[in-house]
Structures are given as structure tokens and as C-alpha cells.
Enzyme design. Structure first.
Site, PDB file in Angstrom:
ATOM      1  N   SER A  16       6.829   8.494 -27.850  1.00  0.00           N
ATOM      2  CA  SER A  16       6.244   9.810 -27.663  1.00  0.00           C
ATOM      3  C   SER A  16       6.379  10.219 -26.192  1.00  0.00           C
ATOM      4  O   SER A  16       7.461  10.160 -25.631  1.00  0.00           O
ATOM      5  CB  SER A  16       4.797   9.813 -28.160  1.00  0.00           C
ATOM      6  OG  SER A  16       4.285  11.114 -28.259  1.00  0.00           O
ATOM      7  N   ASP A 112       9.507  15.158 -37.261  1.00  0.00           N
ATOM      8  CA  ASP A 112       8.862  15.078 -35.952  1.00  0.00           C
ATOM      9  C   ASP A 112       9.219  16.317 -35.142  1.00  0.00           C
ATOM     10  O   ASP A 112      10.398  16.668 -35.042  1.00  0.00           O
ATOM     11  CB  ASP A 112       9.365  13.824 -35.234  1.00  0.00           C
ATOM     12  CG  ASP A 112       8.685  13.562 -33.904  1.00  0.00           C
ATOM     13  OD1 ASP A 112       7.828  14.371 -33.484  1.00  0.00           O
ATOM     14  OD2 ASP A 112       9.008  12.542 -33.290  1.00  0.00           O
ATOM     15  N   HIS A 142       6.089  11.991 -36.752  1.00  0.00           N
ATOM     16  CA  HIS A 142       5.820  11.444 -35.427  1.00  0.00           C
ATOM     17  C   HIS A 142       4.773  10.345 -35.535  1.00  0.00           C
ATOM     18  O   HIS A 142       3.787  10.481 -36.263  1.00  0.00           O
ATOM     19  CB  HIS A 142       5.311  12.566 -34.502  1.00  0.00           C
ATOM     20  CG  HIS A 142       5.210  12.154 -33.080  1.00  0.00           C
ATOM     21  ND1 HIS A 142       6.316  12.030 -32.275  1.00  0.00           N
ATOM     22  CD2 HIS A 142       4.144  11.836 -32.313  1.00  0.00           C
ATOM     23  CE1 HIS A 142       5.930  11.655 -31.060  1.00  0.00           C
ATOM     24  NE2 HIS A 142       4.618  11.541 -31.068  1.00  0.00           N
TER      25      HIS A 142
END
Length: 174
Positions: A16, A112, A142
Site C-alpha cells: 500500500s 484495487d 486492496h
């Protein structure tokens, strides 16, 4: 007294926003002349904080992470007035030169919001002559890789990522 640099391969990794930080560290390390990095492993990375189109728009809401949550998190991450959204320290995908960076292993997820920037970064690295491997995990969101108890594909992705990292480090050593 300072410790010597490690003799074994040194890499950076993150998921991330941590993936974006890892990419930024790779760029900064190259610019500073070291330490030499053998690999950058980026998992569902956020690489362009100003991006608003493509998967960022398509999966902004209803796919685990929401636009509102990302906006809130981004406000905590950046320092307005000190670093612009186009600064590679915040948005590594906006770096003007990617040549000479360490090989990359990048994993993305189909649903995502940050998928497109991870895949575009892998392509840009390859275009700059950097060995790059990109793996899209179809049907995933995600952070799925960290939710292995709830999302069985997360455990499989973690194993695959480990294989890709071992392969990349092995290729780098030879």
C-alpha cells in the site's frame, strides 16, 4: 563506530503506501549512491498520490478501501506545502528517470484503486531497462494479501510473492 554494510542482498519492500515508500527509498538510494539495493518488492503500492482516473476512479468505493478513507489517510501521509504531489518522494511514479533502480517485483489486485499505477510503474521500470515482474491477482481487493484468514487467496499470494522475491534475489546474485 559504524557497522559495515551487509554483505547479503539488501532490498526494500512494502504494501500500500509502504510500497510507495519502498519505491521512494529505492530512488533515493540510487541518487545518494547507495546502499546498493538488490530488489524492491511492492505489494498493491500507492505510487502516484495525485492520480484520479482509471482504477483509482473505477474502484474508489465499494471495494474495501473507500475514496473518503484514502483521502483521510493521504492527509496524514503528506505534508502540504513541503512536498508537492508530483514529488517522487511522495509519488515515485512521477520520477523523471527510473534507470538504474533495483529489479522490482510488483503485485497488484484486480479490484484495487491503486492497480493501474502499480502496473504502469512496472511497465515504466521495464521501459527504463529495469528488470520488473508484475503479477495481478484477479478477483482480489486492496489488502487481500493481509487478510489470509478471511480471503484464502491472500495466503497463496504471499507464497507466490515469496517465490518471486527468491527468484529475483537469485537472479541478482548470479
Amino acid at each position: 563506530q559504524t557497522s559495515p554494510l551487509p554483505t547479503s542482498p539488501l532490498g526494500v519492500a512494502g504494501d500500500s503506501v509502504g510500497g510507495g515508500l519502498a519505491a521512494a527509498v529505492a530512488i533515493a538510494s540510487r541518487a545518494a549512491g547507495g546502499p546498493p539495493l538488490a530488489l524492491q518488492a511492492l505489494i498493491c503500492p500507492i505510487l502516484d498520490v495525485a492520480k484520479r482516473d482509471g482504477s483509482r476512479q473505477d474502484f474508489a468505493d465499494g471495494y474495501f478501501i473507500s475514496r473518503a478513507a484514502f483521502t483521510r489517510d493521504l492527509a496524514d501521509y503528506r505534508d502540504p506545502g513541503r512536498v508537492g504531489d508530483d514529488d517522487p518522494r511522495l509519488s515515485p511514479a512521477r520520477a523523471s528517470d527510473l534507470a538504474g533502480l533495483p529489479p522490482a517485483v510488483i503485485h497488484t489486485a484486480e479490484f484495487d484503486p491503486f492497480r493501474d499505477e502499480g502496473e504502469a510503474y512496472a511497465a515504466a521500470l521495464a521501459g527504463a531497462g529495469v528488470r520488473s515482474r508484475c503479477e495481478r491477482h484477479d478477483g482480489q481487493i486492496h489488502y487481500f494479501y493481509a487478510l489470509a484468514r478471511a480471503i484464502p487467496a491472500g495466503a497463496a499470494a504471499a507464497r507466490l510473492l515469496g517465490e518471486h522475491i527468491r527468484e529475483a534475489l537469485s537472479a541478482e546474485a548470479s
